[in-house]
Design an enzyme around this catalytic site. Sequence first.
Site, PDB file in Angstrom:
ATOM      1  N   ARG A 179      -2.774  32.524  26.710  1.00 36.86           N
ATOM      2  CA  ARG A 179      -2.735  32.588  28.189  1.00 36.86           C
ATOM      3  C   ARG A 179      -3.830  31.808  28.911  1.00 36.86           C
ATOM      4  O   ARG A 179      -3.885  31.862  30.136  1.00 36.86           O
ATOM      5  CB  ARG A 179      -2.763  34.038  28.691  1.00 36.86           C
ATOM      6  CG  ARG A 179      -1.679  34.944  28.123  1.00 36.86           C
ATOM      7  CD  ARG A 179      -0.298  34.547  28.595  1.00 36.86           C
ATOM      8  NE  ARG A 179       0.701  35.552  28.262  1.00 36.86           N
ATOM      9  CZ  ARG A 179       1.947  35.268  27.889  1.00 36.86           C
ATOM     10  NH1 ARG A 179       2.351  34.013  27.805  1.00 36.86           N
ATOM     11  NH2 ARG A 179       2.798  36.215  27.608  1.00 36.86           N
ATOM     12  N   HIS A 184      11.030  33.205  16.147  1.00 34.29           N
ATOM     13  CA  HIS A 184      11.506  34.583  16.309  1.00 34.29           C
ATOM     14  C   HIS A 184      13.017  34.781  16.123  1.00 34.29           C
ATOM     15  O   HIS A 184      13.720  35.189  17.051  1.00 34.29           O
ATOM     16  CB  HIS A 184      11.074  35.171  17.652  1.00 34.29           C
ATOM     17  CG  HIS A 184      11.076  34.226  18.836  1.00 34.29           C
ATOM     18  ND1 HIS A 184      12.166  33.466  19.182  1.00 34.29           N
ATOM     19  CD2 HIS A 184      10.115  33.945  19.746  1.00 34.29           C
ATOM     20  CE1 HIS A 184      11.863  32.747  20.255  1.00 34.29           C
ATOM     21  NE2 HIS A 184      10.632  33.021  20.619  1.00 34.29           N
ATOM     22  N   ASP A 191       4.337  36.369  17.712  1.00 37.64           N
ATOM     23  CA  ASP A 191       4.743  36.103  19.104  1.00 37.64           C
ATOM     24  C   ASP A 191       3.941  37.011  20.053  1.00 37.64           C
ATOM     25  O   ASP A 191       4.501  37.581  21.004  1.00 37.64           O
ATOM     26  CB  ASP A 191       6.249  36.288  19.305  1.00 37.64           C
ATOM     27  CG  ASP A 191       6.720  35.729  20.657  1.00 37.64           C
ATOM     28  OD1 ASP A 191       5.901  35.098  21.360  1.00 37.64           O
ATOM     29  OD2 ASP A 191       7.893  35.940  21.013  1.00 37.64           O
ATOM     30  N   GLY A 241       8.054  40.217  26.550  1.00 42.38           N
ATOM     31  CA  GLY A 241       6.951  39.971  25.624  1.00 42.38           C
ATOM     32  C   GLY A 241       6.211  41.220  25.213  1.00 42.38           C
ATOM     33  O   GLY A 241       6.100  42.183  25.981  1.00 42.38           O
TER      34      GLY A 241
HETATM   35  O1  DOR Z   1       9.042  37.725  24.822  1.00 46.16           O
HETATM   36  C1  DOR Z   1       8.572  36.610  24.927  1.00 46.16           C
HETATM   37  N1  DOR Z   1       7.441  36.377  25.632  1.00 46.16           N
HETATM   38  N2  DOR Z   1       9.197  35.575  24.365  1.00 46.16           N
HETATM   39  C2  DOR Z   1       8.834  34.309  24.570  1.00 46.16           C
HETATM   40  O2  DOR Z   1       9.437  33.426  24.020  1.00 46.16           O
HETATM   41  C3  DOR Z   1       7.706  33.994  25.474  1.00 46.16           C
HETATM   42  C4  DOR Z   1       6.778  35.114  25.567  1.00 46.16           C
HETATM   43  C5  DOR Z   1       5.776  34.996  26.697  1.00 46.16           C
HETATM   44  O3  DOR Z   1       5.185  33.909  26.838  1.00 46.16           O
HETATM   45  O4  DOR Z   1       5.549  35.976  27.390  1.00 46.16           O
END
Ligand code: DOR
Length: 429
Positions: A64, A232, A305, A324
């Site tokens: 991030r 994933h 992930d 996510g």
């Molecule tokens: O669940 C997810 N979150 N899948 C993704 O491919 C991106 C990720 C995110 O960047 O939050």
Amino acid sequence: MSILIQNGRVIDPASGRDEAMDVLIEDSKIARVAKGIQANADETIDAKNKIVAPGFVDMHVHLREPGREDKENIHSGTRAAAAGGFTSVCAMPNTTPVCDTAQGLQFLASRARDNAVVNILPVAAVTVGQAGEAIVEFGDLVYYGAVAFSDDGNPIMNAEIMCRALEYTSMFNVPILDHCDNVDLSKDGQMRSGANSVRLGLKGIPPASESSQVARDIDLAQYTGGRVHICHVSVRQSVRHVANAKKSGVNVTCEATPHHLTLTDAAMEGYDANFKVNPPLGSEDDRRALIEGLRDGTIDCIATDHAPHTDMEKDNVMTEAPFGVIGLESAFPVLYTDLVLTGEIGLNLLLEKITIAPSRILNLKKGTLAEGADADIVVLDLDEEYAIDPQKFFSRSHNCPFVGKQVKGRPVATIVGGRVVFRDGQIVT
Ligand code: DOR
């Protein structure tokens, strides 16, 4: 600087070694792995009744930084990694701005130098701004350290762009980490379509939104000779496509996440957005297909992930909350508890999938305890039993789908480049 790790059970899937041994680290390298090493080391770690393994390598992490440091940054994300036993993590480029230039990579490298406690391997975007319209300067970005390319978070919907990207990246032998999702099919969906989505009244995402894109990109990899790595993987049909492609010699690899390997769409029952993830959690049949894929080699590796989001964003109605879940600090205990202790896979196979397997995909000299290799090592206590509590995590975010889960197994020491960076619950700097 030298460290002697004594009396541990040394498991190195790269060489097949699994026996009681000592490991001597000198400077940043593994100097010797042998029984009864006598050395006057600066530091000694007693690993009696513990596992000594290569540090884990995670191909799929969202740090991030820059842009959303309220969710995570390099300082917190790499500490979370160290606490989870990871010594190298790939940083995904869906930051703000997107990492799609040499300057972006240089920024990441300079922030890593000052703040990271584990190795950061940068992934650059496939398309400018991850907008899916124009490919990046692949050669330049490889020169500045990109180990792979990805528009993860977004699929590459335009087949011509994907084709060009595979052609160019094949010249540098780096993979495209492919987020497979046909947005025409998945648009506005919040969970996997099926009986549960109907019952819960949440818009479903059909399995074919992933698997049809997997099939397309396998065909494009075959046509171009490029290297595609499917991120994933979550549904049985995708596993089938990858298995068939491997049999025909296509240059394809893939990963599965701890959450897709251990949870199903039934977890959406309580309308808790901490289970909302992209791709969505699948059926029990999909989960079985992923485990079978781990065993027969179709699924090459496990990647977390790790996708941090703030409490405020997740504490929202399902339609608004972002996709996510975090994973760095829960991955090993969850996988060990739910896959190894249940007899689904062996400990050595689990360790292979999080050490040497991702290293090979990325052409890294990591994930092994071979003499002369970088001294990236984890010491694991398999007996410790506890409940997962994200409030105790080093991550800035708490969007963990395993809150309160009773698990066994914990990293007790993490060594990166011959330096202890995590020991007994504390970061050592
Ligand atoms: O669940 C997810 N979150 N899948 C993704 O491919 C991106 C990720 C995110 O960047 O939050």
